[in-house]
Scaffold this active site. Sequence first.
Site, PDB file in Angstrom:
ATOM      1  N   SER A  64       8.804   1.330  46.197  1.00 30.21           N
ATOM      2  CA  SER A  64       7.837   2.085  46.706  1.00 30.21           C
ATOM      3  C   SER A  64       6.499   1.764  46.615  1.00 30.21           C
ATOM      4  CB  SER A  64       7.654   3.646  45.937  1.00 30.21           C
ATOM      5  OG  SER A  64       7.532   3.253  44.463  1.00 30.21           O
TER       6      SER A  64
ATOM      7  N   GLY B 286       3.418   3.010  47.960  1.00 35.89           N
ATOM      8  CA  GLY B 286       2.120   4.039  48.026  1.00 35.89           C
ATOM      9  C   GLY B 286       1.776   4.105  49.536  1.00 35.89           C
ATOM     10  N   ALA B 287       0.631   3.889  49.857  1.00 28.74           N
ATOM     11  CA  ALA B 287       0.375   3.957  51.259  1.00 28.74           C
ATOM     12  C   ALA B 287       1.185   3.036  52.298  1.00 28.74           C
ATOM     13  CB  ALA B 287      -1.419   3.710  51.602  1.00 28.74           C
ATOM     14  N   GLY B 288       1.758   2.220  51.771  1.00 28.79           N
ATOM     15  CA  GLY B 288       2.542   1.151  52.612  1.00 28.79           C
ATOM     16  C   GLY B 288       3.891   1.657  52.792  1.00 28.79           C
TER      17      GLY B 288
ATOM     18  N   ASP C  30       8.839   9.627  41.855  1.00 29.30           N
ATOM     19  CA  ASP C  30      10.097  10.364  41.678  1.00 29.30           C
ATOM     20  C   ASP C  30      10.528  11.173  42.901  1.00 29.30           C
ATOM     21  OD1 ASP C  30       9.491   9.315  39.057  1.00 29.30           O
ATOM     22  OD2 ASP C  30       8.400  11.011  38.691  1.00 29.30           O
TER      23      ASP C  30
END
Length: 315
Positions: free
Chosen positions: A220, A222-224, A252
């Site tokens: 994961s 984030g904004a990416g 999660d």
Amino acid sequence: MFVTVTPNPSLDRTIELPHLVRGAVHRASSVRVDPGGKGVNVARALAAAGRRVVALLPAGMTPGERLAGLLEPTDVTTVTVPITEATRVNLTLVEPNGVTTKINEQGPRLSAAEAAALTDRACALGTGASWLVSCGSLPAGVDDDYHAELVRRCRRPGLRIAIDTSGTPLHHAVAAAPDLVKPNHAELTELVGRPLGSLGDVLLAARELRARGIGAVLVSLGAGGALLIDRSGEYHARTPAITVRSTVGAGDSTLAGFLAAGGEGPDALRHAVAYGAAACRLPGSATPGPADIRLDDVELAPTPDVTLALSGDAA
């Protein structure tokens, strides 16, 4: 059936503030209390998606009782291992621009017998499950290789095991070669011991984990968005910029969306990113439901753009 294991669950108290100033007196805009801990959050999101799920957790004293009580109205089947010390209570402060400040308690100390009982129960529940998902930090008294030990002890034909943790426990878990690991950007950076400034860097690091025998690596960003490497290929997916209300539990929900959609391949990645984005649009550690998921917003690239720069990750 899915079984989640949360060795260090929590009550998550979230306070929204108009602004946050160190040393000042504040009035809350809103307050909410949710059942928390990474595995608990995954279980709640899976249940909201209509999946059958059992959440296994240690529970101690009044906070543990309240945590179990908050899960009762949900579709999560809760199995608790009684412990002597109190379940932790975590505090999250959220500002209007989505900046989140978390204060996590260390949690209770589990005795050797309590830790062993948690492991034994997890393996017993895993005999009737398709996925065993062990998540989060470890309380005092539990060895750093707890997640890895679950992989070694509970592995059997027909059961896939996913691990979502960080630090030394993640190092141990990787060595046990589970079917899936879900680090975020910061956790993967720490794991490989070098900066990962671009999507290409992340891709190389994820390939290294796959080469060590791990079935799938879901990162994961984030904004990416998120990156996936599994037997079906290598993929990157993300959404356009969103207004973030809280990042608590977003990673999660990302994992839950991936598992709910089959736990493999590009379609599961699209669901993962949609679930993570939905969690960010909700307050506190609220769980996204089907109405919150915007699959059409997700942009999927079968060949990741290795030149894409990354700026960190909180999910």
